[in-house]
Design an enzyme around this catalytic site. Structure first.
Site, mmCIF file in Angstrom:
data_model
loop_
_atom_site.group_PDB
_atom_site.id
_atom_site.type_symbol
_atom_site.label_atom_id
_atom_site.label_comp_id
_atom_site.label_asym_id
_atom_site.label_seq_id
_atom_site.Cartn_x
_atom_site.Cartn_y
_atom_site.Cartn_z
ATOM 1 N N LYS A 128 44.679 30.508 34.085
ATOM 2 C CA LYS A 128 44.421 32.246 33.688
ATOM 3 C C LYS A 128 43.093 33.365 32.935
ATOM 4 O O LYS A 128 42.876 32.237 32.560
ATOM 5 C CB LYS A 128 45.746 32.932 33.434
ATOM 6 C CG LYS A 128 46.384 34.839 33.245
ATOM 7 C CD LYS A 128 46.908 34.420 34.635
ATOM 8 C CE LYS A 128 47.604 36.108 35.313
ATOM 9 N NZ LYS A 128 48.003 35.914 36.239
ATOM 10 N N ASP A 168 44.670 40.454 38.098
ATOM 11 C CA ASP A 168 45.808 41.242 38.174
ATOM 12 C C ASP A 168 46.439 42.054 37.531
ATOM 13 O O ASP A 168 45.369 43.235 37.478
ATOM 14 C CB ASP A 168 46.415 40.054 36.763
ATOM 15 C CG ASP A 168 47.373 39.759 36.140
ATOM 16 O OD1 ASP A 168 48.341 39.115 36.802
ATOM 17 O OD2 ASP A 168 47.587 40.514 34.374
HETATM 18 N N1 GLU Z 1 47.882 37.340 39.260
HETATM 19 C C1 GLU Z 1 49.119 37.197 39.641
HETATM 20 C C2 GLU Z 1 50.394 35.835 39.521
HETATM 21 O O1 GLU Z 1 50.151 36.437 38.374
HETATM 22 C C3 GLU Z 1 48.050 36.221 41.503
HETATM 23 C C4 GLU Z 1 47.595 35.498 40.484
HETATM 24 C C5 GLU Z 1 46.503 34.705 42.106
HETATM 25 O O2 GLU Z 1 46.382 35.151 43.180
HETATM 26 O O3 GLU Z 1 45.835 33.622 42.405
HETATM 27 O O4 GLU Z 1 50.101 35.141 40.153
#
Ligand code: GLU
Length: 453
Positions: A128, A168
């Site tokens: 992340k 996100d």
């Molecule tokens: N931010 C999204 C999550 O919390 C998607 C992340 C992504 O597609 O890599 O899973």
């Protein structure tokens, strides 16, 4: 050593080494306590110290991002990319641009992502990132320059088989576009190193809708298992971003009615049902606060945050059958869930990451007549469809909407089934916190053992 003591030691270790990281500790407590039954049953995990290793990110990147605002002044922010675990695939997870972002928040999100990505059944590790940058009120030029400055630092550590970021909170199609352009300029490579791309340059159909659609597909599986359905249910939804919008859209397709949405300024109650086209216009095109919804839609009501009762999230005051928190972490407290339950709500499925506090989760788990769909299972549709975007990029293909949507539905059903079956295997039928965490953990833990240390 028994699993309970082992986990207590690991949590103490987190307390000592991740000073002040209360949200990371909260997420770790939820996940690790749920793992105790599998650790007791299979001694290899404690023997190989898998959990000790998992709670430490493989690599933690923190960088300064300086860009020029519209006044021509330099503005600096903290940028992060926590590459948590690559045992089962390249690092994968979103980027969040929000003033609340710090190492604690990114670590909690990255840790959750390991288990979530594993549950999808696709080959994706957990990561992340983001920045404590507030996109609210910024011009398009400022957003572009910030995204470019962010990529100037990030490009060194990502790549299509290394780490594939996505969106996100605060990062959507526009931001992914600016970052992708900058990556390509610097690297001189057109590669799928970001997901959530535009359709004409490597993006996938359904990616925009995927988290919200997937959430409703998942909740539908929960209802089906309980011998019920969505038809006629009144639903409270929080948030007004991508996840909330497409949750509302899909709820209608299942015969349910969403009556609320919320943002940082307050919430909307619309007894007729949320007007999704208006919501998209306000949030995706005009990018304005929700008060405007009540100006344009007769009969709807805007309740500002200043009118919320102390310690409460006002949106959960609305009487509903099912609740879908789709805004952010810790937006459902024990007091909130008590009000929801007493008003007749019997299902909560999480579109946001970690929206329920630990005591709210315990409350839901203790009610035998309540269906609780935890985030890492229920909201995995977004990252799952990112995985499908990666597959299309690797094959140089573009799949039809129907094909991607069918794959998404299949994946959400798989996540529900494996979480439910695991809850049965460990004697706690329907405990999807236990089932989801254990199912996600086993695949990653076994890969770590196979790969040595
Ligand atoms: N931010 C999204 C999550 O919390 C998607 C992340 C992504 O597609 O890599 O899973």
């Amino acid at each position: 050593m028994n699993a309970h003591d082992y986990i207590s030691d690991v949590l103490d270790y987190i307390e000592r080494t991740s000073l002040g990281q209360v949200t990371f500790k909260q997420a770790a407590t939820e996940i690790l306590r749920a793992l105790e039954p599998v650790l007791d049953r299979e001694p290899k995990y404690i023997k190989h110290k898998v959990v000790d290793r998992m709670v430490m990110p493989e690599r933690t990147n923190i960088f300064r991002i300086t860009y020029a605002n519209d006044k021509g002044e330099p503005e600096s922010h903290y940028g992060y990319r926590v590459q948590f675990n690559s045992a089962i695939g390249p690092y994968k997870g979103g980027l969040r641009f929000h003033p609340s972002v710090n190492l604690d928040i990114i670590k909690f999100l990255g840790f959750e992502q390991i288990f979530k990505n594993s549950l999808t059944g696709l080959s994706m590790g957990g990561a992340k990132g983001g920045a404590n940058f507030d996109p609210k009120g910024k011009s398009d030029g400022e957003i572009m320059r910030f995204c470019q400055a962010f990529m100037n630092a990030l490009h060194e550590i990502i790549g299509d088989v290394i780490d594939v970021p996505a969106g996100d909170i605060g990062v959507g199609g526009r931001e992914i576009g600016y970052m992708f352009g900058q990556y390509k300029r610097i690297k001189h490579r057109f590669e799928g190193t970001l997901t959530g791309k535009g359709l004409s340059w490597g993006g996938s159909l359904v990616r925009t809708e995927a988290t919200g659609y997937g959430l409703v597909y998942f909740a539908n599986e929960m209802l089906k298992k309980a011998g019920r359905g969505f038809e006629g249910l009144t639903c409270a939804v929080s948030g007004a971003g991508n996840v909330a919008i497409y949750t509302c859209e899909k709820l209608y397709q299942f015969g349910a009615k969403p009556v609320t949405v919320s943002d940082s300024t307050g919430y909307i109650y619309d007894a007729e049902g949320i007007d999704v086209a208006l919501l998209k216009q306000l949030k995706e095109v005009e990018r304005v606060g929700l008060r405007e919804y009540s100006v344009r839609k007769a009969g709807s009501k805007f309740i500002p945050v200043s009118e919320y009762k102390p310690g409460r999230n006002g949106v959960w005051d609305v009487k509903c059958d099912a609740a879908f928190p789709c805004a952010t972490q810790n937006e459902v407290s024990l007091a909130d869930i008590e009000v929801l339950y007493n008003n007749g709500c019997r299902l909560l499925a999480e579109g946001a990451n970690l929206p329920s506090t630990l005591d709210a989760m315990e409350f839901m788990a203790a009610k035998s007549d309540f269906l609780y769909g935890p985030a890492k299972a229920a909201n995995a549709g977004g990252v799952a469809t990112s995985g499908l975007e990666m597959a299309q990029n690797a094959a140089m293909e573009s799949w039809s909407f129907e094909k991607v949507d069918a794959r998404l539905q299949g994946i959400m059903k798989h996540i529900f089934d494996i979480s439910y079956e695991t809850s049965v295997e460990f004697g706690r039928p329907g405990d999807l916190v236990l089932g989801g965490n254990i199912a996600g953990f086993r695949k990653v833990a076994d890969a770590m053992i196979d790969q040595g240390y």
